[in-house]
Design a protein around this motif. Structure first.
Motif, mmCIF file in Angstrom:
data_model
loop_
_atom_site.group_PDB
_atom_site.id
_atom_site.type_symbol
_atom_site.label_atom_id
_atom_site.label_comp_id
_atom_site.label_asym_id
_atom_site.label_seq_id
_atom_site.Cartn_x
_atom_site.Cartn_y
_atom_site.Cartn_z
ATOM 1 N N SER A 130 -1.468 7.723 -4.419
ATOM 2 C CA SER A 130 -1.824 7.170 -3.112
ATOM 3 C C SER A 130 -2.919 6.117 -3.185
ATOM 4 C CB SER A 130 -2.317 8.274 -2.175
ATOM 5 O OG SER A 130 -1.469 9.365 -2.219
ATOM 6 N N ASP A 131 -2.900 5.194 -2.214
ATOM 7 C CA ASP A 131 -4.058 4.357 -1.955
ATOM 8 C C ASP A 131 -4.927 5.026 -0.899
ATOM 9 O OD1 ASP A 131 -3.467 2.076 -3.659
ATOM 10 O OD2 ASP A 131 -1.724 1.827 -2.359
ATOM 11 N N ARG A 132 -4.251 5.458 0.194
ATOM 12 C CA ARG A 132 -4.979 6.185 1.230
ATOM 13 C C ARG A 132 -4.212 7.462 1.554
ATOM 14 N NH1 ARG A 132 -5.774 3.146 6.415
ATOM 15 N NH2 ARG A 132 -3.793 2.160 5.898
ATOM 16 N N THR A 164 5.327 -1.597 -4.392
ATOM 17 C CA THR A 164 4.135 -2.109 -3.702
ATOM 18 C C THR A 164 3.709 -3.451 -4.294
ATOM 19 O OG1 THR A 164 2.784 -0.722 -5.129
ATOM 20 C CG2 THR A 164 3.233 0.111 -2.929
ATOM 21 N N GLU A 184 0.837 -1.212 0.000
ATOM 22 C CA GLU A 184 0.000 0.000 0.000
ATOM 23 C C GLU A 184 0.869 1.259 0.000
ATOM 24 O OE1 GLU A 184 -3.501 1.620 2.883
ATOM 25 O OE2 GLU A 184 -1.569 1.231 3.827
ATOM 26 N N ARG A 225 -9.712 7.402 1.512
ATOM 27 C CA ARG A 225 -9.203 6.680 0.349
ATOM 28 C C ARG A 225 -9.025 7.677 -0.789
ATOM 29 N NH1 ARG A 225 -8.445 1.858 1.263
ATOM 30 N NH2 ARG A 225 -7.757 1.594 -0.887
ATOM 31 N N ALA A 226 -8.044 7.416 -1.643
ATOM 32 C CA ALA A 226 -7.722 8.364 -2.708
ATOM 33 C C ALA A 226 -8.926 8.601 -3.615
ATOM 34 C CB ALA A 226 -6.531 7.863 -3.518
ATOM 35 N N GLU A 227 -9.761 7.536 -3.811
ATOM 36 C CA GLU A 227 -10.919 7.692 -4.707
ATOM 37 C C GLU A 227 -11.891 8.730 -4.163
ATOM 38 O OE1 GLU A 227 -9.036 4.618 -3.960
ATOM 39 O OE2 GLU A 227 -10.956 3.672 -3.520
ATOM 40 N N HIS A 256 0.550 4.892 1.436
ATOM 41 C CA HIS A 256 -0.268 5.722 2.319
ATOM 42 C C HIS A 256 0.401 7.091 2.414
ATOM 43 C CE1 HIS A 256 -2.830 5.915 6.238
ATOM 44 N NE2 HIS A 256 -2.846 7.040 5.565
ATOM 45 N N THR A 257 -0.305 8.114 1.969
ATOM 46 C CA THR A 257 0.279 9.454 1.944
ATOM 47 C C THR A 257 0.021 10.185 3.250
ATOM 48 O OG1 THR A 257 0.176 9.709 -0.439
ATOM 49 C CG2 THR A 257 0.091 11.723 0.855
ATOM 50 N N ARG A 282 5.251 1.953 -7.653
ATOM 51 C CA ARG A 282 4.218 0.954 -7.922
ATOM 52 C C ARG A 282 4.815 -0.447 -7.965
ATOM 53 N NH1 ARG A 282 2.183 5.000 -11.590
ATOM 54 N NH2 ARG A 282 0.484 6.088 -10.515
#
Lengths: 370, 520
Positions: free
Chosen positions: B216-218, B196, B40, B232-234, B42-43, B193
Motif C-alpha cells: 500500500s501507499d495509503r 501504478t 497510487e 500512510r503505509a510508512e 490505497h488499501t 506496481r
C-alpha cells in the motif's frame, strides 16, 4: 408483505392463470364472467359442491404431502401415479382375499396394505437413486408406466369382476369390494368420507415427522446439503431411500381412498393411463408446490386445486366450451404456480441480502463495545 | 487499432465524500470519505461487515448512496450501474471470478463487448491486444487457452486483463490474494506496481496485514461503517492496523505453553488415494499425531491437502494404507463411526461440508448429535435440551447471531466458522482435523480460532492442522510436515524449523536434499 409473501405468490399465480383463462374463454365466444361464476358455484356454491371439492382434494393432499417429503430430501418424485395404483392394488387384493374382516379391522388393514404397496413403489426408485445414481425423475416416470400396465392386466384378468365376464362387457373393474372396507360417509348424501380426515391427519403427521423427529431432521439435512450431512455422520443414502419410500407410501394411501371411498366401491379404470387416478399423481405435485412444499400449506393448496378441478367441470357444462379448455386451464395454473416459485425465491433472496447486510453491520458494532 | 491505448490515458482521481448507505435498520456506510489518486495503491481495510463491500458496490454502481457524492477528476458524477462505472474507467476484480470456464481467455475477455468487426468476432485482434497488455503489466497468460485449463492465479490474471481491456484506469481488487500462493502473490504485487507506474489508481482490499503493509501507499480502515482513519503505509504497523480494525488490542501471536505429549491418537500409514480428477492425490502418506500436539501440514494449495483431510474424515476412499483413530483401524469406517471414536473435523469447504446454509444456527450446531441423547428420545427431538445446548455453545464460542433460529446463511464467514468450531469442539474430540480453519476469516475471528485450537491442545486433543498460511503454522504448530504432490517431504520440529528449508520442501525438494543448497 414479508410474512404473507409465501401465500401471496401462489394466489396471485392462480388469479393470473384465471385471467389468461378468461381471455381464452372470450376468444371462444363464451362470457368469461359467466364462466367464472359457474366455476365458483360449482366448487363452493352448495354443501354438495363443497363436499365434492373436498373429496377431489383428498388424493391431492395425500400425494402432495408425499411429494413434499421427497422434495425435502431433494428428491423429485414424479411417480405419484404409479404409487397410487400400487397402493390401490395392494388394498384391493387384500379386500378380495380377506373379505370377512369387520370394519374396525378392515379399514386400518386396507390403509396399511396401501401404505406398503406405495412404499414399495417408492423404495425402488429410491434405492436406484441412492445406490446406483439412477435419476429419480426418469425411474419414477418409468415405474408409472409399469404400474398402469400391471393395473390394466390385473383388472382385465385375475381381478376382473366375474359378472363382467358373464355379461361379456369386460369393463376393467373389480367386483363390489367388501362393504366393511367402505370408508364411512361423513355428510349424508355427499361423497365426503373418512378419507378427508385421514388425509388431514397424515398431513399433520408429516409435519411432525419432518420437523420434530430425528428421521425428519436427517431427511431435511440431506436435502439441503448432502455433503455436510454425510460428513456429520448422517447416512445419506439411507435417508434418500427413506424419503422416497414414505413419499410413495402416502401416495399409496391416496390409492386406497380412491377405491374404498368411491361411490361404486370398486377398483375401476377405463384402460387409459389416468383412467383410475384422474391424474391425481401429477396434480398432487402442483398442490405440493402450491402449498410451498410444506405439509400444512398443502392442505389449503389441495382444497383450492380441488375447487379448480370441480369448478372447471361445471364451467364446461354451463358455458359449453370444449373439455380441452379445462385441461388447458389446469395447465395454465401449473405454469403460473411454478413460475411464481421463481419470483418468490428472488424476493426471498432480496430479503436475505437485506438481512445479511443488517447483520454484517450490526456485528462489528458489538465488537466495539467489547 | 481503433482502441485508445490505456497506458497513454490520463489517470483517474476518485473522491468519495460523505457516503451514507442505509439498509433497513442499519447504516452500512456512515459518512465515509475515501479517495484514490492516479499512480497510487490505497488499501481499504476492515473486518467483515465493516462496510468495505458496500462502499465498493456504491463505487461500481450496484448500490445508490443515500447521501454523499462521488467526484471523478473533481467533477461530481453519478454512477447508476456497473456499465456507467466501466465507461468511467472503473474496474472491479471480484473475489469469486466471473469467467466462463468453457471459453478461451480471449473469448472471456471480449465477452459482452461489441466486436470491432460488427456481427463477426475478431478474436485475433483481441488476442493481439491481450498480448500487449500482458507484456506491459507482466500478466502472462495464453489468449487461446481455455479458462478451465488455468490455475487460480492465471484466472485472476484474466480478470485483471478483462478490466484493463475495458480501459479501466481505476481498479478495485477485492481480496485478490486470498486464493493465491506466496509466489503468485509476489507476481500479483509486481503487476500492481507496474500498473501504478503506468498511472493506474488501485484500491486493494485484504485482511492480510503484512501484505497490506507491503503493497500500500495509503491505508484506510473502516469499522462499523465509519472511516476510522487514513494513514500512510510508512506510519503503519501490524499492531496499529489490527487495533484500528478491531477497536481494541489484538494478540497476533498467541501464547503457547508447553504441553505434555500423550500417545498416538491419529495414525496415517502408507495411505494412497485418488484426487477428484482421478489422478493419484496421495502417494503413500505416513503421519502420526499425538495427544496434546498440533501437527501442521504445510504446502502449496492442491498438493494433496484436501485428499488427506478427506481420507481421515471418511469422505474419500483410500486405495492403500491404513488410518487409525485412537488405535482403532477406521480405514473403511463411515464418517459417523469415526466421529463416535472421537474425531472432529473442520472442513476446508465450510459452506459445502461444514454447514447447511438453509438450516438454522441451532440445527447446524446439532448436525452431528441431534439423534443422540439427551437431544433426542425415541426418535423425537427434545427442543428444550437442544435449545439449552445451543444457547450455551453460542455464548461459549461467541457466535454472533440474532438468535439460534436464524438461518446459517445470514451469518458472516467468521461467524459460520465459529459455529462449526463450536459444533466440532463441543464433543471434546480426541482427534481434530482442522483444514484451512482461518481462510477468509477476519482478524478477530482468526485470533479467536487460534486461541481455541491451542486450548484444545492443552486439553489433550491431537490436532492435524492443514494450512497454506505459513504464519499460522509457525504460530500454532509443534511439528511441521510438508506435503508436495501427495507425499510428505519431511517432518520438522517447530523449534528447529526454518522458513527456507520449509519453502524448499514445499517446492518438492526433500529434507535430505535440502542440506545441499541448490544454486540460487
Amino acid at each position: 408483505m414479508r410474512r404473507w409473501a409465501g401465500a401471496v405468490f401462489p394466489v396471485a399465480a392462480v388469479v393470473a392463470a384465471l385471467l389468461v383463462g378468461g381471455v381464452t374463454l372470450a376468444l371462444l365466444g363464451a362470457d368469461p364472467l359467466e364462466g367464472f361464476r359457474a366455476m365458483i358455484e360449482g366448487a363452493f356454491g352448495s354443501g354438495r359442491a363443497l363436499a365434492d371439492t373436498t373429496s377431489k382434494a383428498v388424493p391431492l393432499l395425500l400425494v402432495g404431502v408425499g411429494i413434499t417429503i421427497a422434495f425435502r430430501a431433494n428428491v423429485i418424485n414424479i411417480g405419484g401415479e404409479g404409487q397410487i395404483i400400487l397402493g390401490a392394488l395392494f388394498a384391493t387384493i387384500f379386500a378380495l382375499a380377506v373379505p370377512d374382516l369387520p370394519a374396525g379391522l378392515m379399514i386400518p388393514a386396507l390403509l396399511i396394505a396401501g401404505f406398503v404397496g406405495g412404499a414399495i413403489w417408492g423404495a425402488i426408485p429410491g434405492a436406484l437413486k441412492a445406490y446406483f445414481n439412477v435419476n429419480e425423475i426418469l425411474s419414477t416416470i418409468m415405474l408409472n408406466i409399469v404400474a398402469v400396465q400391471l393395473m390394466n392386466y390385473l383388472l382385465r384378468g385375475p381381478l376382473i369382476d366375474p359378472a363382467e365376464i358373464e355379461a361379456g362387457t369386460r369393463i376393467p373393474q373389480t367386483m363390489r369390494l367388501a362393504p366393511s372396507g367402505d370408508l364411512p360417509v361423513l355428510l349424508e348424501g355427499t361423497r365426503l368420507n373418512l378419507g378427508a380426515v385421514i388425509a388431514v391427519l397424515f398431513a399433520i403427521a408429516a409435519y411432525v415427522f419432518l420437523w420434530r423427529t430425528t428421521a425428519g431432521f436427517r431427511i431435511r439435512a440431506v436435502g439441503l446439503n448432502p455433503h455436510a450431512s454425510r460428513y456429520a455422520g448422517i447416512k445419506v443414502k439411507r435417508s434418500i431411500v427413506a424419503a422416497l419410500t414414505l413419499s410413495g407410501a402416502l401416495c399409496g394411501l391416496a390409492g386406497v381412498i380412491l377405491v374404498f371411498g368411491s361411490e361404486s366401491h370398486r377398483f375401476v379404470t377405463d384402460g387409459s393411463s389416468t383412467g383410475f387416478t384422474g391424474n391425481a399423481g401429477f396434480n398432487g405435485i402442483v398442490a405440493a408446490l402450491f402449498g410451498g412444499l410444506h405439509p400444512i400449506g398443502t392442505i389449503p393448496a389441495s382444497f383450492l386445486f380441488g375447487a379448480l378441478l370441480v369448478g372447471a367441470n361445471k364451467l364446461q357444462r354451463v358455458v359449453q366450451v370444449p373439455a380441452a379448455l379445462v385441461v388447458a386451464l389446469n395447465g395454465l395454473v401449473v405454469v403460473f404456480v411454478v413460475s411464481s416459485a421463481i419470483w418468490k425465491r428472488r424476493l426471498e433472496q432480496r430479503y436475505l441480502l437485506e438481512d445479511s447486510a443488517k447483520e454484517l453491520v450490526d456485528q462489528p458494532a458489538e465488537v466495539d463495545d467489547g | 487499432m481503433p482502441r485508445p491505448e490505456t497506458a497513454d490515458r490520463a489517470g483517474l482521481d476518485l473522491e468519495m465524500r460523505g457516503i451514507v448507505k442505509r439498509f433497513p435498520g442499519v447504516v452500512a456506510n456512515d459518512h465515509v470519505d475515501f479517495d484514490v489518486h492516479e499512480g497510487e495503491i490505497h488499501t481499504l481495510l476492515g473486518e467483515n461487515g465493516a462496510g468495505k463491500s458496500t462502499l465498493m458496490k456504491v463505487l461500481y454502481g450496484l448500490y445508490h448512496p443515500d447521501e454523499g457524492e462521488i467526484l471523478i477528476n473533481g467533477h461530481p458524477t453519478t454512477i447508476d450501474s456497473p456499465r456507467d462505472a466501466i465507461n468511467l474507467g472503473i474496474g472491479m476484480i471480484h473475489q469469486h471470478f466471473m469467467l466462463v470456464p468453457t471459453l478461451t481467455v480471449a473469448e472471456n475477455v471480449t465477452l459482452g463487448l461489441r466486436s470491432p468487426r460488427g456481427p463477426l468476432l475478431d478474436l485475433d485482434s483481441v488476442s493481439e491486444r491481450i498480448e500487449e497488455l500482458s507484456a506491459t503489466y507482466g500478466l502472462q497468460v495464453d489468449p487461446g487457452a481455455y479458462v478451465w485449463q488455468l490455475s487460480v492465479g492465471e484466472q485472476q490474471r484474466v480478470e485483471i486483463l478483462k478490466a484493463l481491456y475495458r480501459n479501466a484506469t481505476l481498479l478495485a481488487l477485492d481480496e485478490p490474494t486470498a486464493v493465491l500462493t506466496p509466489q503468485e502473490v509476489n507476481e500479483l504485487f509486481a503487476t500492481m506496481r507496474s500498473m501504478t507506474a503506468e498511472g493506474h489508481a488501485l484500491i486493494f482490499i485484504s485482511h492480510k496485514l503484512h501484505e497490506v503493509l507491503e503493497i500500500s501507499d495509503r491505508i484506510t480502515v473502516l469499522r462499523s461503517g465509519r472511516n476510522v482513519g487514513t494513514i500512510r503505509a510508512e506510519e503503519a504497523s501490524r499492531e496499529r492496523l489490527a487495533r484500528m480494525m478491531v477497536g481494541r488490542e489484538v494478540i497476533l501471536e498467541p501464547e503457547k505453553p508447553p504441553v505434555e505429549v500423550d500417545g498416538v491418537r491419529l495414525m496415517v500409514k502408507g495411505v494412497r488415494a485418488l484426487s477428484n480428477r482421478g489422478t493419484e492425490g496421495l502417494r503413500g502418506v505416513d503421519l502420526d499425531v499425538r495427544g496434546g500436539e498440533i501437527l501442521a501440514v504445510a504446502g502449496v494449495s492442491g498438493n494433496g491437502q484436501r485428499e488427506l483431510a478427506e481420507i481421515i474424515a471418511g469422505l474419500r476412499p483410500t486405495t492403500a494404507g491404513t488410518v487409525a483413530i485412537d488405535g482403532v483401524d477406521v480405514t473403511h469406517a463411515d464418517p459417523g463411526r469415526r466421529r463416535d471414536l472421537g474425531l472432529s473435523y473442520i472442513p476446508e469447504e465450510r459452506m459445502r461440508d461444514g454447514a447447511v446454509r438453509d438450516f438454522s444456527v441451532a440445527e447446524n450446531l446439532m448436525l452431528h448429535q441431534f439423534d443422540k441423547p439427551p437431544y433426542a428420545r425415541h426418535g423425537f427431538l427434545d427442543f428444550a435440551e437442544i435449545r439449552a445446548h445451543c444457547d450455551l455453545l453460542i455464548r461459549q464460542f461467541d457466535v454472533k447471531t440474532p438468535n439460534p433460529e436464524a438461518p446459517a446463511k445470514t451469518l458472516s464467514g467468521g461467524n459460520i466458522q465459529k459455529m462449526i468450531l463450536a459444533r466440532e469442539l463441543s464433543t471434546n474430540p480426541k482427534v481434530l482435523v482442522a483444514a484451512q480453519p482461518t481462510r477468509g476469516v477476519d482478524i478477530g475471528a482468526t485470533e479467536y480460532i487460534h486461541r481455541r485450537l491451542l486450548d484444545q491442545r492443552e486439553a489433550g486433543t491431537a490436532t492435524l492442522l492443514i494450512s497454506e498460511d505459513l504464519d499460522e503454522i509457525l504460530a500454532l504448530a509443534d511439528r511441521i510436515a510438508v506435503i508436495y504432490e501427495g507425499e510428505i517431504m519431511g517432518v520438522v520440529d517447530r523449534a528447529d524449523a526454518n522458513i527456507e528449508q520449509i519453502g524448499l520442501m514445499m517446492a518438492g525438494i526433500r529434507e535430505e536434499a535440502g542440506s545441499t543448497p541448490p544454486a540460487a
